[in-house]
Design a protein around this motif. Structure first.
Motif, PDB file in Angstrom:
ATOM      1  N   ALA A 115       0.845  -1.217   0.000  1.00 39.59           N
ATOM      2  CA  ALA A 115       0.000   0.000   0.000  1.00 39.59           C
ATOM      3  C   ALA A 115       0.873   1.256   0.000  1.00 39.59           C
ATOM      4  O   ALA A 115       0.546   2.246  -0.669  1.00 39.59           O
ATOM      5  CB  ALA A 115      -0.936  -0.006   1.205  1.00 39.59           C
ATOM      6  N   LEU A 116       1.998   1.220   0.716  1.00 37.65           N
ATOM      7  CA  LEU A 116       2.894   2.395   0.700  1.00 37.65           C
ATOM      8  C   LEU A 116       3.410   2.643  -0.717  1.00 37.65           C
ATOM      9  O   LEU A 116       3.446   3.786  -1.192  1.00 37.65           O
ATOM     10  CB  LEU A 116       4.081   2.195   1.643  1.00 37.65           C
ATOM     11  N   ARG A 117       3.787   1.562  -1.412  1.00 37.84           N
ATOM     12  CA  ARG A 117       4.292   1.728  -2.794  1.00 37.84           C
ATOM     13  C   ARG A 117       3.193   2.273  -3.704  1.00 37.84           C
ATOM     14  O   ARG A 117       3.446   3.096  -4.575  1.00 37.84           O
ATOM     15  CB  ARG A 117       4.842   0.399  -3.323  1.00 37.84           C
ATOM     16  N   MET A 118       1.969   1.816  -3.473  1.00 36.94           N
ATOM     17  CA  MET A 118       0.849   2.328  -4.285  1.00 36.94           C
ATOM     18  C   MET A 118       0.659   3.828  -4.024  1.00 36.94           C
ATOM     19  O   MET A 118       0.503   4.618  -4.961  1.00 36.94           O
ATOM     20  CB  MET A 118      -0.426   1.536  -3.935  1.00 36.94           C
ATOM     21  N   ILE A 119       0.706   4.222  -2.747  1.00 37.79           N
ATOM     22  CA  ILE A 119       0.499   5.640  -2.400  1.00 37.79           C
ATOM     23  C   ILE A 119       1.637   6.490  -2.972  1.00 37.79           C
ATOM     24  O   ILE A 119       1.413   7.592  -3.478  1.00 37.79           O
ATOM     25  CB  ILE A 119       0.382   5.809  -0.861  1.00 37.79           C
ATOM     26  N   GLU A 120       2.845   5.952  -2.911  1.00 36.42           N
ATOM     27  CA  GLU A 120       4.010   6.687  -3.441  1.00 36.42           C
ATOM     28  C   GLU A 120       3.808   7.020  -4.920  1.00 36.42           C
ATOM     29  O   GLU A 120       4.159   8.108  -5.385  1.00 36.42           O
ATOM     30  CB  GLU A 120       5.283   5.835  -3.268  1.00 36.42           C
ATOM     31  N   SER A 121       3.191   6.099  -5.656  1.00 30.97           N
ATOM     32  CA  SER A 121       3.041   6.355  -7.101  1.00 30.97           C
ATOM     33  C   SER A 121       1.680   6.959  -7.452  1.00 30.97           C
ATOM     34  O   SER A 121       1.416   7.235  -8.619  1.00 30.97           O
ATOM     35  CB  SER A 121       3.277   5.056  -7.892  1.00 30.97           C
ATOM     36  N   SER A 122       0.824   7.166  -6.448  1.00 40.09           N
ATOM     37  CA  SER A 122      -0.505   7.722  -6.731  1.00 40.09           C
ATOM     38  C   SER A 122      -0.432   9.227  -6.962  1.00 40.09           C
ATOM     39  O   SER A 122       0.339   9.937  -6.303  1.00 40.09           O
ATOM     40  CB  SER A 122      -1.438   7.439  -5.544  1.00 40.09           C
ATOM     41  N   GLU A 123      -1.282   9.720  -7.864  1.00 39.48           N
ATOM     42  CA  GLU A 123      -1.320  11.170  -8.117  1.00 39.48           C
ATOM     43  C   GLU A 123      -2.198  11.877  -7.094  1.00 39.48           C
ATOM     44  O   GLU A 123      -2.126  13.092  -6.937  1.00 39.48           O
ATOM     45  CB  GLU A 123      -1.877  11.428  -9.523  1.00 39.48           C
ATOM     46  N   THR A 124      -3.041  11.130  -6.380  1.00 35.70           N
ATOM     47  CA  THR A 124      -4.050  11.735  -5.502  1.00 35.70           C
ATOM     48  C   THR A 124      -3.784  11.511  -4.019  1.00 35.70           C
ATOM     49  O   THR A 124      -4.173  12.320  -3.182  1.00 35.70           O
ATOM     50  CB  THR A 124      -5.441  11.117  -5.835  1.00 35.70           C
ATOM     51  N   LEU A 125      -3.151  10.397  -3.673  1.00 29.58           N
ATOM     52  CA  LEU A 125      -3.007  10.025  -2.261  1.00 29.58           C
ATOM     53  C   LEU A 125      -1.661  10.496  -1.708  1.00 29.58           C
ATOM     54  O   LEU A 125      -0.624  10.352  -2.376  1.00 29.58           O
ATOM     55  CB  LEU A 125      -3.113   8.502  -2.110  1.00 29.58           C
ATOM     56  N   GLU A 126      -1.718  11.023  -0.487  1.00 32.77           N
ATOM     57  CA  GLU A 126      -0.492  11.472   0.181  1.00 32.77           C
ATOM     58  C   GLU A 126      -0.358  10.739   1.520  1.00 32.77           C
ATOM     59  O   GLU A 126      -1.300  10.728   2.316  1.00 32.77           O
ATOM     60  CB  GLU A 126      -0.579  12.983   0.438  1.00 32.77           C
ATOM     61  N   LEU A 127       0.793  10.121   1.779  1.00 31.52           N
ATOM     62  CA  LEU A 127       1.010   9.445   3.060  1.00 31.52           C
ATOM     63  C   LEU A 127       1.378  10.492   4.111  1.00 31.52           C
ATOM     64  O   LEU A 127       2.367  11.212   3.951  1.00 31.52           O
ATOM     65  CB  LEU A 127       2.138   8.411   2.932  1.00 31.52           C
ATOM     66  N   VAL A 128       0.589  10.584   5.190  1.00 29.51           N
ATOM     67  CA  VAL A 128       0.895  11.594   6.224  1.00 29.51           C
ATOM     68  C   VAL A 128       1.427  10.965   7.512  1.00 29.51           C
ATOM     69  O   VAL A 128       2.046  11.657   8.330  1.00 29.51           O
ATOM     70  CB  VAL A 128      -0.319  12.507   6.520  1.00 29.51           C
ATOM     71  N   ALA A 129       1.183   9.673   7.724  1.00 28.24           N
ATOM     72  CA  ALA A 129       1.722   8.980   8.910  1.00 28.24           C
ATOM     73  C   ALA A 129       1.497   7.485   8.757  1.00 28.24           C
ATOM     74  O   ALA A 129       0.714   7.044   7.910  1.00 28.24           O
ATOM     75  CB  ALA A 129       1.041   9.459  10.184  1.00 28.24           C
ATOM     76  N   CYS A 130       2.201   6.714   9.595  1.00 23.42           N
ATOM     77  CA  CYS A 130       1.954   5.276   9.671  1.00 23.42           C
ATOM     78  C   CYS A 130       1.741   4.898  11.121  1.00 23.42           C
ATOM     79  O   CYS A 130       2.292   5.538  12.036  1.00 23.42           O
ATOM     80  CB  CYS A 130       3.142   4.483   9.120  1.00 23.42           C
ATOM     81  N   LEU A 131       0.985   3.838  11.297  1.00 21.14           N
ATOM     82  CA  LEU A 131       0.731   3.302  12.630  1.00 21.14           C
ATOM     83  C   LEU A 131       1.313   1.893  12.642  1.00 21.14           C
ATOM     84  O   LEU A 131       0.907   1.043  11.844  1.00 21.14           O
ATOM     85  CB  LEU A 131      -0.787   3.272  12.836  1.00 21.14           C
ATOM     86  N   ASP A 132       2.301   1.695  13.531  1.00 20.50           N
ATOM     87  CA  ASP A 132       2.987   0.401  13.570  1.00 20.50           C
ATOM     88  C   ASP A 132       3.115  -0.017  15.023  1.00 20.50           C
ATOM     89  O   ASP A 132       2.802   0.755  15.927  1.00 20.50           O
ATOM     90  CB  ASP A 132       4.373   0.553  12.915  1.00 20.50           C
ATOM     91  N   ARG A 133       3.586  -1.228  15.258  1.00 18.66           N
ATOM     92  CA  ARG A 133       3.857  -1.555  16.663  1.00 18.66           C
ATOM     93  C   ARG A 133       5.347  -1.550  16.966  1.00 18.66           C
ATOM     94  O   ARG A 133       5.785  -1.991  18.008  1.00 18.66           O
ATOM     95  CB  ARG A 133       3.192  -2.852  17.065  1.00 18.66           C
ATOM     96  N   LYS A 134       6.117  -1.044  16.000  1.00 24.65           N
ATOM     97  CA  LYS A 134       7.574  -0.855  16.160  1.00 24.65           C
ATOM     98  C   LYS A 134       7.945   0.472  15.519  1.00 24.65           C
ATOM     99  O   LYS A 134       7.173   1.004  14.722  1.00 24.65           O
ATOM    100  CB  LYS A 134       8.323  -1.927  15.353  1.00 24.65           C
ATOM    101  N   ASN A 135       9.144   0.953  15.804  1.00 26.44           N
ATOM    102  CA  ASN A 135       9.729   2.101  15.087  1.00 26.44           C
ATOM    103  C   ASN A 135       9.031   3.434  15.341  1.00 26.44           C
ATOM    104  O   ASN A 135       9.139   4.353  14.515  1.00 26.44           O
ATOM    105  CB  ASN A 135       9.761   1.849  13.563  1.00 26.44           C
ATOM    106  N   GLY A 136       8.300   3.559  16.451  1.00 28.29           N
ATOM    107  CA  GLY A 136       7.651   4.826  16.777  1.00 28.29           C
ATOM    108  C   GLY A 136       8.668   5.964  16.806  1.00 28.29           C
ATOM    109  O   GLY A 136       9.780   5.795  17.316  1.00 28.29           O
TER     110      GLY A 136
END
Ligand SMILES: NC(=O)C1=CN([C@@H]2O[C@H](COP(=O)(O)OP(=O)(O)OC[C@H]3O[C@@H](n4cnc5c(N)ncnc54)[C@H](OP(=O)(O)O)[C@@H]3O)[C@@H](O)[C@H]2O)C=CC1
Ligand SMILES: O=C(O)C1=N[C@H](C(=O)O)C[C@H](O)C1
Length: 266
Positions: free
Chosen positions: A19-40
């Motif tokens: 999904a991150l790779r899809m967002i990276e190449s999308s013209e409309t979607l912007e990644l603003v944060a991620c929610l993980d259980r590591k790497n906070g």
């Protein structure tokens, strides 16, 4: 222009990283944060296996949803956390797009009520692959004419939930169009527990888990002298991504919860 701000939960996962790779190449979607259980506290680009993207990773969902200005949460985690994240996102006026499977019917109902009371679009889709959605719709159609049906779903051996969300959804769609019936011999007995699989309204569901598989399902119909098999295979998780992107765009137009990608496909 990148106009829809997205948080991804589960970014290191098989689906989340795709999904991150899809967002990276999308013209409309912007990644603003991620929610993980590591790497906070780290940036996505600091994690070796993830794309080179500027977005903060949070471990605490409440903190993430309070601090980040986001339109949509894409959840690709586990049944337990997916449900918690979806509820919390709605409480923070963030629209959920949920691929995570394994929610209980009462959880879906609770989320539907919450989405409706907030007037917020929510999409929960057990399968984002367009071919899988068509397979389910064709199976629903076929069940009108072939009421005897069994479902065989096959997945990789890291899958947590069984049966798959797709198999459950398929059985629910079939249930809408056929009279409830028990299949097989009325006196049949399992001499080994589980031999006949799970049972949803008389529809038997068989779950196969093997390394090397991705996501596959066959819906088998039988009637005297003939059988019909409707089959779909996802060979790569890229198969789900056009559906995820479509859902993120469409959820912005909805004001309630929809369960299944067919509800937003023309
Ligand atoms: N709707 C659809 O089309 C599809 C749905 N799915 C569903 O999506 C979900 C994810 O599948 P998949 O990517 O294969 O699974 P993975 O196990 O590869 O990924 C799940 C990720 O979620 C992370 N995670 C677990 N708990 C939390 C938490 N509390 N907060 C944030 N992240 C968390 C895991 O972390 P860690 O690595 O530390 O365990 C892992 O990285 C499953 O429910 C699956 O059934 C899958 C494919 C298609
Ligand atoms: O865990 C998976 O991999 C998949 N999960 C979904 C499901 O449970 O149906 C969708 C797809 O089958 C892949």
């Amino acid at each position: 222009m990148k106009s829809i701000k997205v948080i991804v939960a589960g970014p290191r996962g098989k689906m989340g990283s795709e999904a991150l790779r899809m967002i990276e190449s999308s013209e409309t979607l912007e990644l603003v944060a991620c929610l993980d259980r590591k790497n906070g506290g780290k940036q996505v680009k600091e994690i070796e296996e993830l794309p080179n993207m500027d977005a903060m990773i949070y471990e605490d969902a409440e903190q993430c949803f309070s601090e980040i200005d986001a339109d949509v949460l894409v959840d690709l985690t586990t049944p337990e956390y997916g449900y918690k994240h979806t509820k919390l996102a709605l409480q923070h006026n963030i629209r959920p797009v949920v691929g995570t499977t394994g929610f209980k019917p009462e959880q879906l109902e609770e989320l539907r009520e919450l989405a409706e009371s907030k007037g917020l679009g929510t999409i929960i889709a057990p399968n984002f692959a367009v071919g899988a959605v068509l397979m389910m719709q064709f199976a629903k159609w076929a069940a009108k004419y072939f009421p005897d049906v069994e479902i065989i779903e096959k997945h990789h051996d890291q899958k947590l939930d069984a049966p798959s969300g797709t198999a459950v959804k398929t059985a629910e769609l079939i249930e809408e169009v056929r009279e409830s019936k028990q299949q097989g011999h009325p006196e049949e007995k399992e001499t080994m527990q589980g031999a006949r699989g799970a049972n949803h309204d008389g529809i038997h569901i068989h779950s196969v888990r093997l390394p090397g598989l991705v996501a596959h399902q066959e819906v088998m119909f039988g009637s005297p002298g003939q059988s019909l098999t409707i089959k779909h295979d996802s060979y790569h998780r890229g198969s789900f991504m056009s559906g995820v992107e479509m859902a993120v765009k469409e959820v912005m137009r909805l004001d309630t919860l929809v369960y299944g990608l067919e509800n937003i496909m023309e």
